[in-house]
Design a protein around this motif. Structure first.
Motif, PDB file in Angstrom:
ATOM      1  N   THR A   1       0.687  -1.305   0.024  1.00  0.00           N
ATOM      2  CA  THR A   1      -0.182  -0.008   0.024  1.00  0.00           C
ATOM      3  C   THR A   1       0.967   1.139   0.092  1.00  0.00           C
ATOM      4  OG1 THR A   1       0.131   0.041   2.336  1.00  0.00           O
ATOM      5  CG2 THR A   1      -1.817  -0.929   1.493  1.00  0.00           C
TER       6      THR A   1
ATOM      7  N   ASN B   1       1.843  -5.010  13.252  1.00  0.00           N
ATOM      8  CA  ASN B   1       1.411  -3.806  12.252  1.00  0.00           C
ATOM      9  C   ASN B   1       1.580  -2.587  13.318  1.00  0.00           C
ATOM     10  OD1 ASN B   1      -0.982  -2.153  11.339  1.00  0.00           O
ATOM     11  ND2 ASN B   1      -0.214  -3.353   9.577  1.00  0.00           N
ATOM     12  N   ASP B   2       1.975  -1.366  12.524  1.00  0.00           N
ATOM     13  CA  ASP B   2       2.014  -0.246  13.501  1.00  0.00           C
ATOM     14  C   ASP B   2       0.616   0.125  14.334  1.00  0.00           C
ATOM     15  OD1 ASP B   2       0.547   0.424  11.118  1.00  0.00           O
ATOM     16  OD2 ASP B   2       1.673   2.200  10.685  1.00  0.00           O
TER      17      ASP B   2
ATOM     18  N   GLU C   1      -7.363  -3.604   9.027  1.00  0.00           N
ATOM     19  CA  GLU C   1      -6.908  -3.071   7.723  1.00  0.00           C
ATOM     20  C   GLU C   1      -7.782  -2.110   6.829  1.00  0.00           C
ATOM     21  OE1 GLU C   1      -3.887  -3.011   5.778  1.00  0.00           O
ATOM     22  OE2 GLU C   1      -2.840  -3.975   7.552  1.00  0.00           O
TER      23      GLU C   1
ATOM     24  N   GLU D   1      -8.652   4.368   2.664  1.00  0.00           N
ATOM     25  CA  GLU D   1      -7.330   5.123   2.755  1.00  0.00           C
ATOM     26  C   GLU D   1      -7.218   6.562   1.916  1.00  0.00           C
ATOM     27  OE1 GLU D   1      -3.638   3.293   4.191  1.00  0.00           O
ATOM     28  OE2 GLU D   1      -3.247   3.110   2.055  1.00  0.00           O
TER      29      GLU D   1
END
Ligand code: BGC
Length: 535
Positions: free
Chosen positions: A173, A208-209, A268, A301
């Motif tokens: 991404t 994942n952050d 996500e 996003e």
């Protein structure tokens, strides 16, 4: 006048009403549920196998690498065990070329090299100790030492996680596009490059952050319960939250502890509503998507995160510049301009280049409330080569930028509000009166003025939350969350490495890590042990 009315028309196109917010929340809840039932849905709802959040008493020194959308950060985190930590880090921009390189090896090599520089700079003792040990080949006891750093790898892309330090890349991404990495275990790719440099580092955890942010927030904000949600509103956007195990209906391959009855899910949500059932869509959104490296993907996003807001604004402004009846960044003579000079925009302006308008200027626009918008006008000059922008130009720029950012903040509230509703905490008597904690990080939420205020306005409008509910939602910045969170998960991973290797296992492991020089010594040690066992 033409510019003012064109601006109003555009601002209206980015309006996202309370009614839209509620429709968005309903669909978000539906897609959350869908992702908990099956794989391959637009919102992936990835089980992370993390089944508990920290309580602030954890201690130790860990290494973390954070590969975000823009920067690489290598940090060491000392957890003090009293809700506090200290963090040392080096930060470097990720070269654009590596984001779209032919092979991902270049990217992982770049990361390993930065780990090497960091360790030599900040933890030379570990490094030197390791080199000495490699040269002297001491005992299994010695090899199994604390001088091997456990590293938490924050990898901020969708990964199908199958264990605490194993996960296969689903897709890139945020403008990354390195096809050969898809489907590969990103921890193994990193470990390979670390081993090539003979560093005393083991990739112990993959995070994942957003999961890191959730962990860090729980570590630093003591409360009866940990945080519910960790979210990033930065270059990209995503959230990880605590879900009841009983709600996760799809198969989970890896092993996990069921005692808490919960698991952290990486939503996500950047890919919420890729099918565009409810997301607001202007012609500018469509153009942005069509020209992106991943059309049809990360549609939420592309309307919310920092990487894209500047580009939406640029596309809108270019459409105005192409319309000769609208005098944007242009006047025929200086009498039109309060700065008494003729306005023009340079042909080489970033305005005419893809990604040429950095979203950061939107914050400058929002912050400048002076009557002549002097700061913004200077910025338009220095950042975008607009020579002598008029007050009207600056007003148009400010209004359109604000509308795009406001839509982003309200969409962000859709995600946060839906997760709060999904948790059931607002109506659960066990949590009555308790704050519902949300840790956030990322350049957008941190630097765009009043981003959280705009989120709260929208949260209040959500059915089932309302004013009273919104007051209980505590959205706090979890600064450096991804680094600290990665360290916390590396800690969990280290405690899971309970089983001590036998000598033979140790030697085999050593063999795979050893240089050619030491291989001979390994071989003779194996032979010796075999002889001893036979005797
Ligand atoms: C990625 C997520 C990440 C988010 C924030 C998105 O593009 O898909 O995995 O958490 O960016 O960095």
């Amino acid at each position: 006048m033409a510019l003012t009315s064109a601006t109003q028309r555009l601002v209206a196109q980015f309006e996202y009403t309370d009614e839209n917010v509620n429709i968005g929340v309903k669909e978000f809840l539906r897609q959350i549920d869908e992702g908990l039932h099956k794989s391959g849905t637009s919102m992936s709802q990835i089980p992370t196998y993390v089944t508990a959040v920290p309580n602030g008493t954890e201690k130790g020194l860990y290494l973390a690498v954070d590969l975000g959308g823009t920067n690489l950060r290598v940090c060491s985190v000392r957890l003090n065990g009293d809700n506090t930590f200290s963090l040392t880090y080096n930060k470097s921009p990720i070269p654009k070329l590596l984001m779209v390189a032919k092979s991902s090896q270049e990217l992982f090599k770049f990361i390993a090299e930065h780990i090497a520089v960091f360790i030599k700079e900040h933890h030379y003792d570990h490094y030197e100790h390791h080199i000495r040990r490699r040269e002297t080949m001491s005992s299994p006891e010695g090899f199994r030492d604390e001088h091997i750093f456990r590293l938490g790898f924050t990898f901020s892309f969708p990964v199908q996680q199958v264990g605490i330090n194993k996960g296969f890349l689903i897709r890139w991404t945020k403008g990354f596009d390195i096809p050969d990495a898809i489907g590969k275990d990103v921890c193994a790719l990193l470990q390979e490059e670390i081993d090539r440099l003979h560093l005393p580092v083991k990739v112990a955890a993959l995070v994942n952050d957003t999961v890191g942010t959730l962990m860090a927030r729980s570590y630093t904000s003591p409360g009866k319960t940990g945080a519910l949600l960790g979210a990033i509103f930065g270059t990209g956007t995503n959230g990880a939250y605590i879900e009841k195990l009983s709600n996760i209906k799809k198969d989970m391959e890896g092993e996990y502890d069921t005692s808490t009855g919960e698991m952290v899910i990486n939503t996500e949500w950047g890919s919420f509503d890729n099918q565009l059932n409810v997301l607001p869509t202007t012609t500018y959104d469509i153009k942005l998507d069509q020209e992106s490296v991943n059309p049809g993907i990360q549609m939420f996003e592309k309307r919310v995160s920092g990487m894209f807001l500047g580009e939406i604004l640029r596309i809108v402004l270019v459409s105005l510049l192409q319309d000769e009846s609208i005098p944007l960044f242009h006047d025929d003579n200086s009498s039109h301009n309060d700065w008494k000079s003729t306005t023009s925009i340079a042909a080489q302006s970033g305005m005419f280049k893809k990604w040429g308008l950095d979203s950061a200027i939107m914050s400058v626009a929002a912050l400048d409330n002076t009557p002549d918008l002097g700061t913004l006008r200077l910025e338009l000059d220095s950042q975008l080569d607009v020579y002598s922008p008029s007050l009207e130009d600056a007003h148009a720029f400010k209004a359109i930028a604000a509308a795009i950012a406001r839509r982003a903040a309200r969409l962000s509230a859709v995600a946060v509000g839906a997760i709060v509703l999904q948790s059931g905490k607002l109506t659960d008597p066990a949590f009555a009166g308790e704050p519902i904690d949300v840790g956030v990080d990322g350049s957008l939420v941190e630097h765009y003025p009043h981003f959280r205020t705009m989120m709260y306005e929208a949260l209040k409008a959500i059915d089932g939350i309302g004013e009273a509910g919104a007051e209980r939602i505590r959205i706090g910045i979890a600064k450096d969350g991804s680094g600290v969170g990665a360290a916390l998960i590396a800690l969990v991973a280290a405690s899971m490495e309970k089983k001590r290797p036998t000598t033979i296992e140790w030697l085999a492991q050593m063999r795979s890590e050893a240089s050619l020089k030491t291989l001979k010594e390994v071989d003779s040690a194996v032979e010796q042990e075999a002889e001893e066992t036979a005797a």
